[in-house]
Enzyme design. Structure first.
Site, PDB file in Angstrom:
ATOM      1  N   THR A  76       0.861  -1.183   0.000  1.00  0.00           N
ATOM      2  CA  THR A  76       0.000   0.000   0.000  1.00  0.00           C
ATOM      3  C   THR A  76       0.899   1.236   0.000  1.00  0.00           C
ATOM      4  O   THR A  76       2.122   1.127   0.009  1.00  0.00           O
ATOM      5  CB  THR A  76      -0.912   0.033   1.250  1.00  0.00           C
ATOM      6  N   CYS A  77       0.297   2.399   0.036  1.00  0.00           N
ATOM      7  CA  CYS A  77       1.102   3.621   0.066  1.00  0.00           C
ATOM      8  C   CYS A  77       1.829   3.772   1.390  1.00  0.00           C
ATOM      9  O   CYS A  77       2.762   4.570   1.504  1.00  0.00           O
ATOM     10  CB  CYS A  77       0.220   4.844  -0.191  1.00  0.00           C
ATOM     11  N   MET A 219      -8.960   3.848  -5.257  1.00  0.00           N
ATOM     12  CA  MET A 219      -8.725   4.936  -4.316  1.00  0.00           C
ATOM     13  C   MET A 219      -9.587   6.143  -4.658  1.00  0.00           C
ATOM     14  O   MET A 219     -10.181   6.787  -3.785  1.00  0.00           O
ATOM     15  CB  MET A 219      -7.251   5.328  -4.306  1.00  0.00           C
TER      16      MET A 219
END
Length: 462
Positions: A76-77, A219
């Site tokens: 993930t980020c 997102m």
């Protein structure tokens, strides 16, 4: 070298309490190596996200290393985590080197930021991650989809395994349960809602304002929903594929545009959100500066949720621009309004589920032992009945069958209590030790699932 080990949940500190500990037992071969917002600065996480090497290659590389039979990568980020089924001879150094090479960094560059968990601790960490307890925004629900995506990827590559499949599937269920049974499930908790909260504290309600979302993927969908809940009147989207942007924008009374339209749109909207996985800057600082010159003093709120940044961070220095990115959300997240009671309740759910999961694994480890025990008894029974038949060859078939049934019933009754007891011992917190001893009795030398990993070999990772 001892690497940093983040708390089993990032929410523990916010709650003022440590997460409850699950029974100290072994989930055979389960191991996690990771790096996240809890142990690394944003610029390093950004370097990880900028790598051009696909995750598929990383998974293949991991399972090609001796000792690692299966792997699931959660990316993930805010984190990169490898969950693996590791044999006792697994090389931790090899796994660490693979992650560093995947990120195209110098050897040792990640060492002080990596953390490891083994056996039950690895399961506990996975369950906490899926529950949103280890997220920048505690309780955010996007992580559930990201964990599932990691499992799906490994299954498509045929690089998952029985323990990992079961662990991740259970984690997804635990994550849903933690949200549904506690206050973690407050409406739409996400990085987007946290970021918008900064703007609302500055200007009050966002009702009636307009926004531009860069991106049209999953997102962006979360962001659009959060913007609509905040009361914005129209939400436009800009994407490389305008048609895809239009489909999502239509759900928020907005329009879809191409990326070339961004400079013009920045002069019109009140809020711009970066939410695309593009690897380069989509909006350079010059574009923002030019837009501000045409806004006649109207402020622009910039929320960049992308990793790497979609919008140049240098835009934060421009007059009239309020810039919020993942780093700022993480730094100021301690003021999160979620209650400590909800966090503790979710932690308790995780702890109980870890205990149940590990007991189930240990119970599964008892199966080959019970099978071996019953096979040994059956072989002895048949051998004795054959010997008896040869000695008593004058008895009729009916009598022989009755004797055979009686002997087998006796053997079954004798084995019943030991079978029940083996299952009870296997499910206990010391089950791995009992299974190891019983395994030596009935399947000596066999590398069965009852054997816990040799920590002296796996600890090379730490």
């Amino acid at each position: 070298m001892t690497t940093p080990t983040p708390p089993s949940s990032a929410a523990s500190a916010a709650a003022g309490q440590a997460a409850p500990a699950a029974p100290d037992s072994a989930a055979p071969g389960m191991l996690v190596l990771g790096i996240s917002h809890a142990t690394a600065p944003l610029d390093l996480l950004e370097r990880l996200s900028e790598t051009e090497r696909p995750l598929d290659d990383l998974i293949r590389d991991i399972t090609a290393v001796d000792g690692f039979d299966a792997a699931v990568v959660v990316s993930t980020c805010n984190r990169l985590e490898i969950y693996a089924e590791a044999r006792p001879d697994a090389s931790g150094d090899a796994l660490r080197e693979l992650v560093t090479r995947h990120a195209d960094l110098e050897p040792g560059a990640l060492d002080s930021h990596l953390y490891t968990h083994q056996a039950d601790d690895a399961v506990r960490h996975l369950f906490a991650v899926a529950s949103g307890l280890d997220s920048v925004v505690v309780g955010e629900d996007q992580i559930l989809g990201q964990v599932k995506q990691g499992l799906d990827r490994s299954q498509q590559l045929e690089r998952s395994g029985k323990v990992l499949d079961r662990a991740v599937q259970t984690a997804l269920r635990v994550g849903r349960r933690a949200r549904n049974e506690t206050g973690l499930n407050e409406a739409g908790r996400s990085l987007a809602t946290a970021g918008l909260g900064f703007f609302e504290r500055q200007v009050g309600s966002l009702t009636g304002r307009t926004a531009l979302v860069i991106g049209a993927g999953s997102m962006a969908g979360v962001v659009v929903a959060a913007l609509r809940r905040s009361g914005l009147s129209r939400v436009h989207l800009a994407n490389r594929t305008p048609e895809k942007a239009q489909r999502l924008a239509a759900t928020a009374d907005g329009d879809g545009f191409g990326l070339d339209d961004i400079p013009r749109l920045l002069t019109e909207v009140d809020v711009v959100v970066g939410a695309t996985a593009a690897t380069g800057r989509v909006v350079p600082v010059g574009t923002v500066e030019a837009a501000m010159a045409e806004r006649a003093g109207r402020p622009l709120f910039v929320l960049d949720l992308a990793m790497p940044h979609n919008i140049a961070p240098e835009a934060a220095a421009l007059p009239g621009v309020t810039f919020v990115d993942l780093q700022r959300i993480a730094e100021e997240g301690e003021g999160d309004e979620i209650s400590a009671a909800s966090v503790v309740a979710a932690q308790e759910i995780v702890a109980k589920e870890v205990g149940s999961f590990s007991a189930g694994l240990r119970l599964a480890g008892a199966t080959p032992i019970l099978t071996a025990m019953r096979n040994a008894a059956a072989e002895a029974t048949e051998a004795e009945l054959s010997r008896l038949a040869r000695r008593l060859n004058d008895i009729d078939e009916s009598t022989h069958q009755e004797i055979s049934r009686s002997v087998r019933r006796i053997v079954d009754k004798i084995l019943h209590q030991p079978t029940v007891r083996v299952r009870e011992l296997a499910a206990s917190s010391d089950g791995a030790r009992y299974l190891d001893a019983l395994g030596e009795l009935f399947v000596p030398g066999a590398p069965g699932a009852h054997r816990p990993p040799d920590k002296t070999k796996v600890e090379a990772i730490a």
